[in-house]
Design an enzyme around this catalytic site. Structure first.
Site, PDB file in Angstrom:
ATOM      1  N   ASP A   8       0.746  -1.184  -0.052  1.00 21.64           N
ATOM      2  CA  ASP A   8      -0.036  -0.015  -0.063  1.00 21.64           C
ATOM      3  C   ASP A   8       0.960   1.248   0.017  1.00 21.64           C
ATOM      4  O   ASP A   8       2.224   1.087  -0.160  1.00 21.64           O
ATOM      5  CB  ASP A   8      -0.675  -0.149   1.213  1.00 21.64           C
ATOM      6  CG  ASP A   8      -2.225   0.498   1.046  1.00 21.64           C
ATOM      7  OD1 ASP A   8      -2.274   1.462   0.097  1.00 21.64           O
ATOM      8  OD2 ASP A   8      -3.108   0.694   1.922  1.00 21.64           O
ATOM      9  N   GLU A  10      -0.256   4.670   1.765  1.00 18.31           N
ATOM     10  CA  GLU A  10      -0.453   5.524   2.897  1.00 18.31           C
ATOM     11  C   GLU A  10       0.532   5.497   4.039  1.00 18.31           C
ATOM     12  O   GLU A  10       0.728   6.560   4.728  1.00 18.31           O
ATOM     13  CB  GLU A  10      -1.992   5.545   3.403  1.00 18.31           C
ATOM     14  CG  GLU A  10      -3.080   5.945   2.114  1.00 18.31           C
ATOM     15  CD  GLU A  10      -3.177   5.195   1.314  1.00 18.31           C
ATOM     16  OE1 GLU A  10      -4.278   5.364   0.534  1.00 18.31           O
ATOM     17  OE2 GLU A  10      -2.914   3.771   1.426  1.00 18.31           O
ATOM     18  N   HIS A  60      -2.728  -0.894  -3.838  1.00 23.33           N
ATOM     19  CA  HIS A  60      -3.339   0.532  -3.525  1.00 23.33           C
ATOM     20  C   HIS A  60      -4.047   1.198  -4.729  1.00 23.33           C
ATOM     21  O   HIS A  60      -3.514   0.966  -6.130  1.00 23.33           O
ATOM     22  CB  HIS A  60      -2.176   1.572  -3.219  1.00 23.33           C
ATOM     23  CG  HIS A  60      -2.452   2.739  -3.230  1.00 23.33           C
ATOM     24  ND1 HIS A  60      -3.167   3.514  -2.393  1.00 23.33           N
ATOM     25  CD2 HIS A  60      -2.249   4.146  -4.210  1.00 23.33           C
ATOM     26  CE1 HIS A  60      -3.435   4.926  -2.485  1.00 23.33           C
ATOM     27  NE2 HIS A  60      -2.796   4.951  -3.717  1.00 23.33           N
ATOM     28  N   HIS A 105      -1.123   1.312   7.133  1.00 20.32           N
ATOM     29  CA  HIS A 105      -1.738   2.565   7.697  1.00 20.32           C
ATOM     30  C   HIS A 105      -2.580   2.397   8.904  1.00 20.32           C
ATOM     31  O   HIS A 105      -3.290   1.194   8.761  1.00 20.32           O
ATOM     32  CB  HIS A 105      -2.184   3.690   6.470  1.00 20.32           C
ATOM     33  CG  HIS A 105      -3.402   3.091   5.859  1.00 20.32           C
ATOM     34  ND1 HIS A 105      -4.690   3.049   6.195  1.00 20.32           N
ATOM     35  CD2 HIS A 105      -3.169   2.425   4.505  1.00 20.32           C
ATOM     36  CE1 HIS A 105      -5.270   2.378   5.377  1.00 20.32           C
ATOM     37  NE2 HIS A 105      -4.603   1.969   4.211  1.00 20.32           N
ATOM     38  N   HIS A 117      -7.723   5.188   7.112  1.00 14.90           N
ATOM     39  CA  HIS A 117      -9.155   4.832   6.514  1.00 14.90           C
ATOM     40  C   HIS A 117      -9.046   3.213   6.587  1.00 14.90           C
ATOM     41  O   HIS A 117      -7.851   2.577   6.904  1.00 14.90           O
ATOM     42  CB  HIS A 117      -9.492   5.375   5.196  1.00 14.90           C
ATOM     43  CG  HIS A 117      -8.151   4.509   4.144  1.00 14.90           C
ATOM     44  ND1 HIS A 117      -6.883   5.099   4.092  1.00 14.90           N
ATOM     45  CD2 HIS A 117      -8.222   3.525   3.336  1.00 14.90           C
ATOM     46  CE1 HIS A 117      -6.371   4.447   3.267  1.00 14.90           C
ATOM     47  NE2 HIS A 117      -7.072   3.450   2.502  1.00 14.90           N
ATOM     48  N   GLU A 136      -6.971  -2.278   7.765  1.00 21.60           N
ATOM     49  CA  GLU A 136      -6.539  -3.302   6.704  1.00 21.60           C
ATOM     50  C   GLU A 136      -5.821  -4.230   6.918  1.00 21.60           C
ATOM     51  O   GLU A 136      -5.741  -5.289   6.346  1.00 21.60           O
ATOM     52  CB  GLU A 136      -6.224  -2.412   5.337  1.00 21.60           C
ATOM     53  CG  GLU A 136      -7.321  -1.331   4.767  1.00 21.60           C
ATOM     54  CD  GLU A 136      -7.066  -0.487   3.804  1.00 21.60           C
ATOM     55  OE1 GLU A 136      -7.503   0.255   3.472  1.00 21.60           O
ATOM     56  OE2 GLU A 136      -5.684  -0.369   3.546  1.00 21.60           O
TER      57      GLU A 136
END
Length: 267
Positions: A8, A10, A60, A105, A117, A136
């Site tokens: 990912d 972030e 992502h 993240h 998020h 996640e």
């Protein structure tokens, strides 16, 4: 040995604004390159530790961020999204020995990252699994356990690393930055790459050591920002709307949870 990497952005060092995460925007270019470097640092150390097959899921946004020309011949890259409920680890199977999460993240509703998020940037307030705010990482860590594959390494923001350590303190973590309101305090990119190489290089792999225990039952709550979405989601088989913005769902089968997310909260 086979390693599965889910990447990912972030949680990559330096990334602070949403514009820095969007493929095609000039703001994002240096941070996508840093994402590639952090993934490459894991691959380099993993090969030295005996992982001779590596699969990367570009996990992502569009799933088309990484330049596949940058990676060695023993590395395959999964780009885009098939629609499989395994989502951010789609392509994995029980032939893999271990999972590494790169650039992850903090969960939605957490104040430890300006980019916090879970699964959907604008749709959700939070996902809660068995009373715990779910990131996640947690969702796909459980997915790995469901398949019998342990997570051995996670990099990302400090808040996420603290969560990982609470979930399974055997997992190796590398913190890339710390959130502060809408700002981030970042580790030097070169230092992060060295920390990743050194941390993964210190891995002493034992499946039994890293393997956590998957819960036997899953009590899931999904809180939507828009009440109309909660009303709609309440019609999903087995789901129940419990207030204006929240549904709940219970199951003993974790693949049911992943399928729920695939239909109700995918981007």
């Amino acid at each position: 040995m086979k390693l599965f990497i889910s990447a990912d952005i972030e949680g990559v060092t330096g990334v602070t604004s949403w514009s820095e995460t969007t493929l095609g925007k000039s703001d994002a270019t240096p941070f996508i390159k840093q994402m590639e470097k952090e993934v490459s640092a894991v691959i380099e150390s993993a090969y030295e530790k005996g992982f001779t097959e590596v699969v990367i899921k570009d996990a992502h946004d569009t799933g088309r961020n990484l330049d596949i020309n940058l990676f060695p011949e023993h590395v395959n890259v999964i780009r885009g999204w098939s629609g499989h409920p395994l989502s951010m680890i789609e392509g994995i199977d029980n032939s893999f020995d271990a999972i590494a999460f790169i650039g992850y993240h903090s969960a939605a509703s957490k104040g430890t990252s300006p980019l916090s998020h879970t699964l959907h940037v604008s749709k959700l307030n939070s996902i809660i699994i068995n009373g715990e705010l779910a990131s996640e990482f947690l969702i796909f860590y459980y997915a790995g356990l469901y398949l019998g594959i342990p997570t051995v390494f996670v990099s990302g923001d400090k808040g996420l690393c603290e969560e990982v350590n609470r979930v399974n303190d055997n997992i190796i973590t590398v913190s890339t930055k710390e959130g502060m309101g809408k700002a981030t305090i970042n580790e030097n990119p070169k230092k992060v790459l060295n920390n990743v190489k050194d941390a993964f290089g210190g891995l002493v792999f034992s499946k039994d050591r890293f393997m956590g225990k998957l819960p036997e039952f899953f009590d899931v709550e999904i809180s939507f920002k828009n009440p109309s979405l909660a009303y709609w989601a309440g019609f999903y088989p087995g789901a129940e709307q419990i207030n204006d913005t929240t549904i709940k769902y219970n199951t003993k089968n974790y693949m049911d949870v992943l399928t729920l997310f695939s239909f109700l909260v995918k981007e």
